[in-house]
Design a protein around this motif. Structure first.
Motif, PDB file in Angstrom:
ATOM      1  N   LEU A  38       0.828  -1.197   0.000  1.00 15.84           N
ATOM      2  CA  LEU A  38       0.000   0.000   0.000  1.00 15.84           C
ATOM      3  C   LEU A  38       0.866   1.252   0.000  1.00 15.84           C
ATOM      4  O   LEU A  38       0.602   2.196  -0.750  1.00 15.84           O
ATOM      5  CB  LEU A  38      -0.942   0.010   1.206  1.00 15.84           C
ATOM      6  CG  LEU A  38      -1.706   1.321   1.459  1.00 15.84           C
ATOM      7  CD1 LEU A  38      -2.605   1.681   0.285  1.00 15.84           C
ATOM      8  CD2 LEU A  38      -2.495   1.226   2.760  1.00 15.84           C
ATOM      9  N   SER A  39       1.899   1.255   0.819  1.00 15.13           N
ATOM     10  CA  SER A  39       2.792   2.414   0.881  1.00 15.13           C
ATOM     11  C   SER A  39       3.420   2.692  -0.482  1.00 15.13           C
ATOM     12  O   SER A  39       3.537   3.848  -0.904  1.00 15.13           O
ATOM     13  CB  SER A  39       3.890   2.187   1.920  1.00 15.13           C
ATOM     14  OG  SER A  39       3.338   2.067   3.206  1.00 15.13           O
ATOM     15  N   ASN A  40       3.825   1.648  -1.169  1.00 16.32           N
ATOM     16  CA  ASN A  40       4.387   1.796  -2.511  1.00 16.32           C
ATOM     17  C   ASN A  40       3.351   2.388  -3.467  1.00 16.32           C
ATOM     18  O   ASN A  40       3.659   3.293  -4.253  1.00 16.32           O
ATOM     19  CB  ASN A  40       4.892   0.448  -3.019  1.00 16.32           C
ATOM     20  CG  ASN A  40       5.548   0.559  -4.367  1.00 16.32           C
ATOM     21  OD1 ASN A  40       6.537   1.258  -4.533  1.00 16.32           O
ATOM     22  ND2 ASN A  40       4.985  -0.135  -5.344  1.00 16.32           N
ATOM     23  N   ASP A  41       2.131   1.880  -3.378  1.00 20.14           N
ATOM     24  CA  ASP A  41       1.082   2.378  -4.264  1.00 20.14           C
ATOM     25  C   ASP A  41       0.695   3.816  -3.926  1.00 20.14           C
ATOM     26  O   ASP A  41       0.340   4.586  -4.821  1.00 20.14           O
ATOM     27  CB  ASP A  41      -0.142   1.464  -4.213  1.00 20.14           C
ATOM     28  CG  ASP A  41       0.067   0.182  -5.003  1.00 20.14           C
ATOM     29  OD1 ASP A  41       0.891   0.188  -5.937  1.00 20.14           O
ATOM     30  OD2 ASP A  41      -0.588  -0.819  -4.691  1.00 20.14           O
ATOM     31  N   ILE A  42       0.780   4.203  -2.667  1.00 19.50           N
ATOM     32  CA  ILE A  42       0.534   5.597  -2.305  1.00 19.50           C
ATOM     33  C   ILE A  42       1.609   6.491  -2.922  1.00 19.50           C
ATOM     34  O   ILE A  42       1.323   7.577  -3.427  1.00 19.50           O
ATOM     35  CB  ILE A  42       0.458   5.771  -0.777  1.00 19.50           C
ATOM     36  CG1 ILE A  42      -0.834   5.153  -0.263  1.00 19.50           C
ATOM     37  CG2 ILE A  42       0.550   7.243  -0.378  1.00 19.50           C
ATOM     38  CD1 ILE A  42      -0.950   5.072   1.244  1.00 19.50           C
ATOM     39  N   GLY A  43       2.857   6.015  -2.928  1.00 23.17           N
ATOM     40  CA  GLY A  43       3.925   6.760  -3.588  1.00 23.17           C
ATOM     41  C   GLY A  43       3.659   6.915  -5.072  1.00 23.17           C
ATOM     42  O   GLY A  43       3.853   7.999  -5.641  1.00 23.17           O
ATOM     43  N   ASN A  44       3.200   5.843  -5.720  1.00 23.35           N
ATOM     44  CA  ASN A  44       2.853   5.928  -7.145  1.00 23.35           C
ATOM     45  C   ASN A  44       1.703   6.909  -7.363  1.00 23.35           C
ATOM     46  O   ASN A  44       1.711   7.686  -8.323  1.00 23.35           O
ATOM     47  CB  ASN A  44       2.473   4.555  -7.699  1.00 23.35           C
ATOM     48  CG  ASN A  44       3.662   3.647  -7.875  1.00 23.35           C
ATOM     49  OD1 ASN A  44       4.766   4.092  -8.132  1.00 23.35           O
ATOM     50  ND2 ASN A  44       3.434   2.346  -7.732  1.00 23.35           N
ATOM     51  N   LEU A  45       0.723   6.879  -6.465  1.00 25.46           N
ATOM     52  CA  LEU A  45      -0.399   7.806  -6.558  1.00 25.46           C
ATOM     53  C   LEU A  45       0.093   9.249  -6.438  1.00 25.46           C
ATOM     54  O   LEU A  45      -0.335  10.130  -7.188  1.00 25.46           O
ATOM     55  CB  LEU A  45      -1.434   7.492  -5.482  1.00 25.46           C
ATOM     56  CG  LEU A  45      -2.632   8.437  -5.391  1.00 25.46           C
ATOM     57  CD1 LEU A  45      -3.435   8.426  -6.682  1.00 25.46           C
ATOM     58  CD2 LEU A  45      -3.498   8.064  -4.197  1.00 25.46           C
ATOM     59  N   LEU A  68      -5.957   5.289  -7.532  1.00 23.61           N
ATOM     60  CA  LEU A  68      -6.886   5.644  -6.458  1.00 23.61           C
ATOM     61  C   LEU A  68      -7.706   4.425  -6.040  1.00 23.61           C
ATOM     62  O   LEU A  68      -7.843   4.133  -4.855  1.00 23.61           O
ATOM     63  CB  LEU A  68      -7.828   6.768  -6.911  1.00 23.61           C
ATOM     64  CG  LEU A  68      -7.295   8.178  -6.839  1.00 23.61           C
ATOM     65  CD1 LEU A  68      -8.218   9.128  -7.582  1.00 23.61           C
ATOM     66  CD2 LEU A  68      -7.122   8.617  -5.402  1.00 23.61           C
ATOM     67  N   ALA A  69      -8.229   3.727  -7.031  1.00 22.90           N
ATOM     68  CA  ALA A  69      -9.044   2.539  -6.747  1.00 22.90           C
ATOM     69  C   ALA A  69      -8.220   1.449  -6.065  1.00 22.90           C
ATOM     70  O   ALA A  69      -8.688   0.802  -5.112  1.00 22.90           O
ATOM     71  CB  ALA A  69      -9.660   2.005  -8.040  1.00 22.90           C
ATOM     72  N   GLU A  70      -6.999   1.251  -6.522  1.00 20.19           N
ATOM     73  CA  GLU A  70      -6.150   0.214  -5.924  1.00 20.19           C
ATOM     74  C   GLU A  70      -5.829   0.531  -4.465  1.00 20.19           C
ATOM     75  O   GLU A  70      -5.793  -0.365  -3.616  1.00 20.19           O
ATOM     76  CB  GLU A  70      -4.871   0.042  -6.722  1.00 20.19           C
ATOM     77  CG  GLU A  70      -4.028  -1.126  -6.235  1.00 20.19           C
ATOM     78  CD  GLU A  70      -2.820  -1.394  -7.120  1.00 20.19           C
ATOM     79  OE1 GLU A  70      -2.137  -2.394  -6.858  1.00 20.19           O
ATOM     80  OE2 GLU A  70      -2.558  -0.617  -8.060  1.00 20.19           O
ATOM     81  N   ASN A  71      -5.614   1.800  -4.156  1.00 27.27           N
ATOM     82  CA  ASN A  71      -5.337   2.167  -2.772  1.00 27.27           C
ATOM     83  C   ASN A  71      -6.546   1.918  -1.876  1.00 27.27           C
ATOM     84  O   ASN A  71      -6.395   1.471  -0.737  1.00 27.27           O
ATOM     85  CB  ASN A  71      -4.858   3.620  -2.682  1.00 27.27           C
ATOM     86  CG  ASN A  71      -3.406   3.742  -3.065  1.00 27.27           C
ATOM     87  OD1 ASN A  71      -2.534   3.176  -2.436  1.00 27.27           O
ATOM     88  ND2 ASN A  71      -3.142   4.491  -4.120  1.00 27.27           N
TER      89      ASN A  71
END
Length: 102
Positions: A38-45, A68-71
């Motif tokens: 999740l932290s990685n995906d927040i960085g991508n976001l 956004l949806a993935e987070n």
């Protein structure tokens, strides 16, 4: 679509990923590993939002909407693994904010 259906579908998808993790790594990811993802995906976001406003260059193979949806999906997954009823907690949170803001 009701939030309860979204939660059910999210959990079913995550269970399939757990099966792949067991198949490939002999065990499913820990909660900490899920949180790291999740932290990685927040960085991508964050990068995608910055790109949208011309403050970063687009280097991710994703788009803003799907990140956004993935987070949200990761938060649903984590709430499930932490035994948090995210649906009722979200309702409580919204009600508290509505009361606070009048």
């Amino acid at each position: 679509m009701e939030i309860s259906e979204l939660i059910l579908r999210s959990n079913e998808i995550r269970e399939n990923y757990h099966n792949l993790e067991i198949q490939n790594h002999s065990e499913k990811w820990t909660i900490e590993e899920d949180l790291l993802a999740l932290s990685n995906d927040i960085g991508n976001l964050n990068r995608l939002v910055m790109t949208k406003f011309g403050r970063y260059y687009d280097e991710t193979p994703y788009n803003l909407e799907q990140k956004l949806a993935e987070n949200i999906w990761w938060l649903i997954e984590l709430s499930s693994r932490l035994n948090v009823n995210i649906e009722s907690e979200l309702i409580t949170f919204l009600e508290q904010k509505e009361q606070l803001l009048g």
